[in-house]
Design a protein around this motif. Structure first.
Motif, short mmCIF file in Angstrom:
data_model
loop_
_atom_site.label_atom_id
_atom_site.label_comp_id
_atom_site.label_asym_id
_atom_site.label_seq_id
_atom_site.Cartn_x
_atom_site.Cartn_y
_atom_site.Cartn_z
N ALA A 109 37.22 35.64 40.29
CA ALA A 109 37.79 36.95 40.62
C ALA A 109 37.80 37.16 42.13
O ALA A 109 38.78 37.68 42.69
CB ALA A 109 37.00 38.05 39.93
N ARG A 110 36.74 36.78 42.83
CA ARG A 110 36.70 36.94 44.28
C ARG A 110 37.72 36.06 44.96
O ARG A 110 38.31 36.43 45.98
CB ARG A 110 35.29 36.64 44.80
N ARG A 111 37.95 34.86 44.42
CA ARG A 111 38.97 33.98 44.99
C ARG A 111 40.35 34.62 44.87
O ARG A 111 41.13 34.62 45.83
CB ARG A 111 38.95 32.63 44.28
N ILE A 112 40.67 35.17 43.70
CA ILE A 112 41.98 35.80 43.50
C ILE A 112 42.13 37.03 44.39
O ILE A 112 43.20 37.28 44.97
CB ILE A 112 42.17 36.16 42.02
N ARG A 113 41.05 37.81 44.52
CA ARG A 113 41.09 38.97 45.40
C ARG A 113 41.41 38.57 46.83
O ARG A 113 42.23 39.21 47.52
CB ARG A 113 39.76 39.72 45.36
N THR A 114 40.76 37.52 47.31
CA THR A 114 41.00 37.05 48.67
C THR A 114 42.44 36.61 48.85
O THR A 114 43.10 36.95 49.85
CB THR A 114 40.06 35.89 48.99
N GLN A 115 42.98 35.87 47.90
CA GLN A 115 44.35 35.38 48.00
C GLN A 115 45.35 36.53 47.96
O GLN A 115 46.31 36.55 48.73
CB GLN A 115 44.62 34.37 46.89
N ILE A 116 45.12 37.49 47.05
CA ILE A 116 46.05 38.62 46.96
C ILE A 116 46.04 39.44 48.25
O ILE A 116 47.09 39.84 48.77
CB ILE A 116 45.69 39.51 45.75
N ALA A 117 44.83 39.69 48.79
CA ALA A 117 44.73 40.49 50.01
C ALA A 117 45.47 39.81 51.17
O ALA A 117 46.15 40.48 51.96
CB ALA A 117 43.27 40.71 50.37
N LEU A 175 45.35 30.60 55.89
CA LEU A 175 45.98 30.15 54.64
C LEU A 175 45.22 28.97 54.05
O LEU A 175 45.03 28.88 52.83
CB LEU A 175 47.44 29.78 54.90
N GLN A 176 44.79 28.06 54.90
CA GLN A 176 44.04 26.89 54.42
C GLN A 176 42.73 27.31 53.77
O GLN A 176 42.36 26.82 52.70
CB GLN A 176 43.77 25.95 55.59
N LEU A 177 42.00 28.25 54.40
CA LEU A 177 40.73 28.70 53.84
C LEU A 177 40.92 29.38 52.49
O LEU A 177 40.17 29.12 51.55
CB LEU A 177 40.05 29.67 54.81
N VAL A 178 41.92 30.24 52.41
CA VAL A 178 42.11 31.04 51.20
C VAL A 178 42.55 30.17 50.03
O VAL A 178 41.99 30.24 48.93
CB VAL A 178 43.12 32.17 51.46
N PHE A 179 43.55 29.33 50.24
CA PHE A 179 44.12 28.59 49.13
C PHE A 179 43.38 27.28 48.84
O PHE A 179 43.64 26.65 47.83
CB PHE A 179 45.61 28.34 49.37
N LEU A 183 36.57 29.78 51.22
CA LEU A 183 35.96 31.04 51.63
C LEU A 183 36.62 32.17 50.85
O LEU A 183 37.84 32.18 50.68
CB LEU A 183 36.14 31.26 53.13
N ARG A 184 35.79 33.10 50.38
CA ARG A 184 36.30 34.23 49.60
C ARG A 184 35.62 35.51 50.07
O ARG A 184 34.58 35.47 50.71
CB ARG A 184 36.01 34.02 48.10
N LEU A 185 36.24 36.64 49.72
CA LEU A 185 35.60 37.92 49.99
C LEU A 185 34.28 38.01 49.23
O LEU A 185 34.17 37.55 48.09
CB LEU A 185 36.53 39.06 49.56
#
Length: 338
Positions: A109-117, A175-179, A183-185
């Protein structure tokens, strides 16, 4: 204009009542109220405005053309504002649901939140750039320069690329970190010997909320070029470790039983892993004990370590005072007695 504004107000009141049960309606009211009023006003002005309203003279027509161009620019700006805020309202519905996810699914869930943000920030930036381009090309002079600008696009692009290299590098690093899910929120990390949580992750910088409520702001490229510890990379569960140096006379089995009994009554322990081991014999004549226990997350781990350390110190002091740390010195008299 009054009619269009009243219509928006009516829709706002309806959504406000529906928002008690429908999350999207609540977020639309929060984000889109003022943009919707702006769009209603400028669209109504465009609908009723005519080039001949100020008269048929040359000066009047020039003023009317200027007003019409200003209304066009205001319409583009208002619609852009509404689109950006509506996209934020739509994504907030998903983000609210992801915040409530706990347990084993919390990491995903935190990974998806980070990507969406991050993606919605990129989308908002693209929409704004397109809107600015549409505003500029509404001027005939800018359209006339279009061919020359396109012809020199290669040289201009190279110059801008060199000037904006750090910014572009940070954006690509973000972009590299998120996808890559590195690293996540809300990830717990250790950076520059500082422990904290990822509070904000943008295309250019990362905000780390430290344990003492300070904020450490670092460029995104730092996390792609330097090593850092991520304690919640595969889960939020953390092992807490406490070291205790005592005398050789300490009864380790008794201490182990007391530790287990203490952990069972401590709500910070997740009831999974624990152990008490003799890990070393130090050169100064003391014995090193290591107590290891698991906790659900890093804040609980820190508090659990403090609780266990305090318990062990008090337990040894109250029940086995002869096992407290002490250093032995061999004198000539003691050697003679031996």
């Amino acid at each position: 204009m009054i009619g269009s504004i009243l219509l928006v107000e009516l829709v706002r009141r309806v959504l406000n009542k529906v928002g008690r049960k429908w999350a999207l309606a609540r977020h639309l009211v929060e984000h889109c109220t003022w943009p919707a009023f702006s769009v209603a006003a400028v669209v109504a002005c465009n609908a009723v405005f005519g080039p001949g309203m100020f008269g048929s003279g040359l000066t009047e027509r020039s003023v009317a053309a200027t007003v019409q161009r200003v209304l066009g620019l205001a319409t583009i700006a208002a619609v852009t504002w509404l689109i950006v805020q509506a996209s934020y309202a739509l994504t907030d519905v998903v983000l609210d649901r992801l915040v409530l996810v706990e347990g084993e699914r919390n990491r995903r869930a935190r990974r998806i939140r980070t990507q969406i943000a991050l993606v919605r920030r990129i989308a908002a930036a693209v929409i704004i750039v397109i809107a600015i381009g549409a505003m500029l090309f509404s001027f005939p002079q800018v359209r006339a320069l279009g061919a020359g600008i396109l012809a020199s696009a290669g040289i201009a692009g190279a110059i801008v690329g060199i000037a904006a290299q750090p910014t572009i590098g940070n954006a690509l690093a973000g972009l590299q970190l998120v996808f890559s899910d590195a690293l996540r929120l809300d990830d717990v990390v250790v950076v520059e010997d500082e422990w904290g949580r990822i509070e904000e992750l943008t295309l250019t910088y990362v905000v780390l909320r430290l344990w003492d409520e300070r904020r450490l702001v670092l460029p995104v490229s730092y996390f792609t070029q330097n090593p850092f510890e991520n304690w919640t990379r595969h889960g939020s569960r953390v092992l807490a470790v406490v070291f205790l140096r005592v005398d050789w006379s300490v009864p380790v089995p008794k201490l182990r039983e007391a530790l287990y009994e203490f952990l069972q009554g401590n709500p910070l322990w997740d009831q999974k892993d624990w152990t008490l081991q003799v890990t070393d014999v130090l050169p100064n004549g003391l014995v090193e004990l290591r107590a290891l226990m698991s906790a659900a997350d890093s804040p609980s781990s820190w508090d659990l370590k403090c609780d266990v350390r305090e318990f062990l110190v008090n337990y040894v002091r109250d029940n086995y005072p002869d096992s407290l740390p002490r250093f032995r010195v061999a004198t000539p008299e003691s050697r003679g007695q031996n």
